[in-house]
Design a protein around this motif. Sequence first.
Motif, PDB file in Angstrom:
ATOM      1  N   THR A  29       6.867 -10.325  -3.753  1.00  0.00           N
ATOM      2  CA  THR A  29       6.842 -10.021  -2.194  1.00  0.00           C
ATOM      3  C   THR A  29       8.269  -9.994  -1.594  1.00  0.00           C
ATOM      4  O   THR A  29       9.130 -10.506  -2.630  1.00  0.00           O
ATOM      5  N   CYS A  43       4.861  -9.569   3.920  1.00  0.00           N
ATOM      6  CA  CYS A  43       3.707  -9.557   3.668  1.00  0.00           C
ATOM      7  C   CYS A  43       3.614 -10.801   2.770  1.00  0.00           C
ATOM      8  O   CYS A  43       4.341 -10.956   1.547  1.00  0.00           O
ATOM      9  N   PHE A  47       3.541  -7.570  -2.267  1.00  0.00           N
ATOM     10  CA  PHE A  47       4.351  -6.494  -1.456  1.00  0.00           C
ATOM     11  C   PHE A  47       3.179  -5.635  -0.739  1.00  0.00           C
ATOM     12  O   PHE A  47       3.345  -5.282   0.448  1.00  0.00           O
ATOM     13  N   ASP A  48       1.993  -5.371  -1.125  1.00  0.00           N
ATOM     14  CA  ASP A  48       1.180  -4.590  -0.701  1.00  0.00           C
ATOM     15  C   ASP A  48      -0.133  -5.447   0.324  1.00  0.00           C
ATOM     16  O   ASP A  48      -0.838  -4.684   0.829  1.00  0.00           O
ATOM     17  N   LEU A 249      12.650  -5.135  -5.931  1.00  0.00           N
ATOM     18  CA  LEU A 249      11.353  -4.429  -5.720  1.00  0.00           C
ATOM     19  C   LEU A 249      10.534  -4.402  -7.085  1.00  0.00           C
ATOM     20  O   LEU A 249       9.529  -3.736  -7.010  1.00  0.00           O
ATOM     21  N   VAL A 258       8.125  -1.018  -6.923  1.00  0.00           N
ATOM     22  CA  VAL A 258       7.602  -0.305  -5.709  1.00  0.00           C
ATOM     23  C   VAL A 258       8.742   0.471  -5.052  1.00  0.00           C
ATOM     24  O   VAL A 258      10.010   0.151  -5.394  1.00  0.00           O
ATOM     25  N   PRO A 261       9.872  -2.034   0.170  1.00  0.00           N
ATOM     26  CA  PRO A 261       8.767  -3.224   0.629  1.00  0.00           C
ATOM     27  C   PRO A 261       8.305  -2.909   1.931  1.00  0.00           C
ATOM     28  O   PRO A 261       7.648  -3.933   2.402  1.00  0.00           O
ATOM     29  N   THR A 262       8.347  -1.888   2.531  1.00  0.00           N
ATOM     30  CA  THR A 262       8.015  -1.510   3.988  1.00  0.00           C
ATOM     31  C   THR A 262       7.191  -0.426   4.066  1.00  0.00           C
ATOM     32  O   THR A 262       6.983   0.328   3.286  1.00  0.00           O
ATOM     33  N   THR A 263       6.561  -0.621   5.404  1.00  0.00           N
ATOM     34  CA  THR A 263       5.712   0.812   5.607  1.00  0.00           C
ATOM     35  C   THR A 263       6.037   1.295   7.212  1.00  0.00           C
ATOM     36  O   THR A 263       6.420   0.384   7.797  1.00  0.00           O
ATOM     37  N   ASP A 276       3.651   4.693   4.252  1.00  0.00           N
ATOM     38  CA  ASP A 276       3.709   3.196   3.492  1.00  0.00           C
ATOM     39  C   ASP A 276       4.085   3.385   2.080  1.00  0.00           C
ATOM     40  O   ASP A 276       3.616   4.119   1.208  1.00  0.00           O
ATOM     41  N   ARG A 278       4.832   0.776  -0.230  1.00  0.00           N
ATOM     42  CA  ARG A 278       4.773  -0.353  -0.793  1.00  0.00           C
ATOM     43  C   ARG A 278       3.963  -0.215  -2.242  1.00  0.00           C
ATOM     44  O   ARG A 278       3.067  -1.165  -2.695  1.00  0.00           O
ATOM     45  N   ASN A 588      11.862   3.910   5.327  1.00  0.00           N
ATOM     46  CA  ASN A 588      11.717   2.802   4.870  1.00  0.00           C
ATOM     47  C   ASN A 588      12.786   2.075   4.251  1.00  0.00           C
ATOM     48  O   ASN A 588      13.618   2.466   3.553  1.00  0.00           O
TER      49      ASN A 588
END
Length: 610
Positions: A29, A43, A47-48, A249, A258, A261-263, A276, A278, A588
């Motif tokens: 993460t 998070c 990551f998700d 990542l 990914v 790392p953000t949404t 999103d 991630r 993102n």
Amino acid sequence: MEFGTGSGGVDGARYLPISEHGLIGDLRTAALVGTDGTIDWYCCPRFDAPSVFASILDADKGGSWELAAEVPARTRQFYFPDTNVLITRFYAADGVAEIQDFMPVVDESREASRHRLIRRVICVRGTLPFRTRVAPRFGYGAEAHTVRTQVHEAVFEAPSISLALTSTVPLESDGTDVGSHFKLLEGESVVFALDKISDDVRPQACPHAEAEEQFEATVRFWRHWLGRSRYRGRWREMVHRSALLLKLLTYVPTGAIVAAPTTSLPERVGGERNWDYRYVWVRDAAFAIYAMLRLGFTTEAEAFMGFLSDRGIMRGVGPTGPLQIMYGIDGRTELPESEPLHLEGHLGSAPVRVGNAATKQLQLDIYGALIDSVYLYDKWGQPISSDHWDEVGAVVDWLCDHWDQPDEGVWETRGGRRNFVYSRLMCWVAIERAIRMANRRGLPADLPRWQRSRDAIYRQIMRDGWSAKRGAFVQGLGDDVLDASVLMMPMAKFISPTDPKWLSTLDALTTDLVSDSLVYRYDPEASPDGLRGAEGTFSICSFWYVEALTRAGRLEDARLAFEKMLTYGNHLGLYAEEIGRSGEQLGNFPQAFTHLSLISAAFNLDRALG
């Protein structure tokens, strides 16, 4: 105890710009740390997972971990050299102090379930008072929690997760949040550690000696990893920062990569282009493998091949074919999209989205990206296995039957399926690379059929993907709209980079879509994409443009465009997805797509310059 809170209303003072952040992570993460010392996105444990801190998406309801000087101070942020350990320095009238933020990269075989975020504050000159406020808001700010405190420990418990905060200074609680005020003299330090806890993992103090040990181990890990790089060119610092970001990542338990790392960080402030990221986009991850292989990081390519094989990615059977455009970091295929309506979005940019409905789109270009990465791994890494080849053959056989159909395209438009030139181009790449592998290694394949399909795609693009009116290859078969995705044509070896048709295309793109080296994907007014509002320039396209200029022999133009593009990175050399009209980062952040294209552009421009 009063720790201080934000005020109501959407205004810029409550939100740091997207670019004013650095990223730390542990290959499971990641967290965004603002230049003011606040962690406003995190998070846990992956990551998700739902957010613990998300004040970047809602300054009041998202949760954050503030850590800052209690007196007026200038700040400066940088990475400990050749690592992903982040330093945020505070310069005040009476002293200088710094926060060292990092996540130890745990040994998978020993403590795979421990996820630790360490913040160490050190006064390096004079004296400085500090305050901290740890205000988690679980489940994207929707889950209530309780907090239990002892002198140097606090335990936050929510229905879905429990976290333990340990500290070398006393902590106080107001019933929801935990905070502390402390003053440091020169040479003194304070350590905070945030751990995910469970029945198997209990709270664990992080005294000064252990913090120093974990700091040194984390530095060693990143430097040892980066030491495998083969790049020695002109832009070593930027290329290596991009490589470190791509490694951040990666999700080590599966080998997934990914997209970001953000949404929901907006592509346009106040707009609806919030997604999103991630998850594992086949396209982004495949291109990332190309960039990693270029630099000599074959282990990451091998891990991604393992992700494809172990999760049966290329053996899928779905309504859109063997592949879907993205997967969860564990290989799952369902990523239902929802909108937590209680979150206002970054600078009021609603909606915030969790999950991604684009999984059901048909995007034929992903087959080219994936098979090209398999081809490059087979060439530069290890020869692929017989099972892998069987999967490649089955995918190419399917593609021979399905390449000639409309799809949603590389930009994931929501305006209906069309016959995109880029999708055709990458179908050609998929089949052509598979033919190369079969010929080079003598592997079994229906070569006559594959060659007929490859040649049919080529002729269709040359006939219907070219606009005599525009003097350029265009977005869709038979139309006159320009699209920056065709910048991939010479990179994919579809056309000579000095072919008159290509040079004419490059000139047309420069005139219509390029602004001071920055490149727009397309014009949404000329090519409606089903979404309201405009967007910024797309940074991967800007680096593709550099590479296209390089391959066309326009080296002075390429070098100037590349150097200009570097000035748009943030203070750490990190990039979001897009650049806004006034040079601000949008979308993102940080984005793998942008950084992998930076690596490719730097590598090829450096080689061309000699």
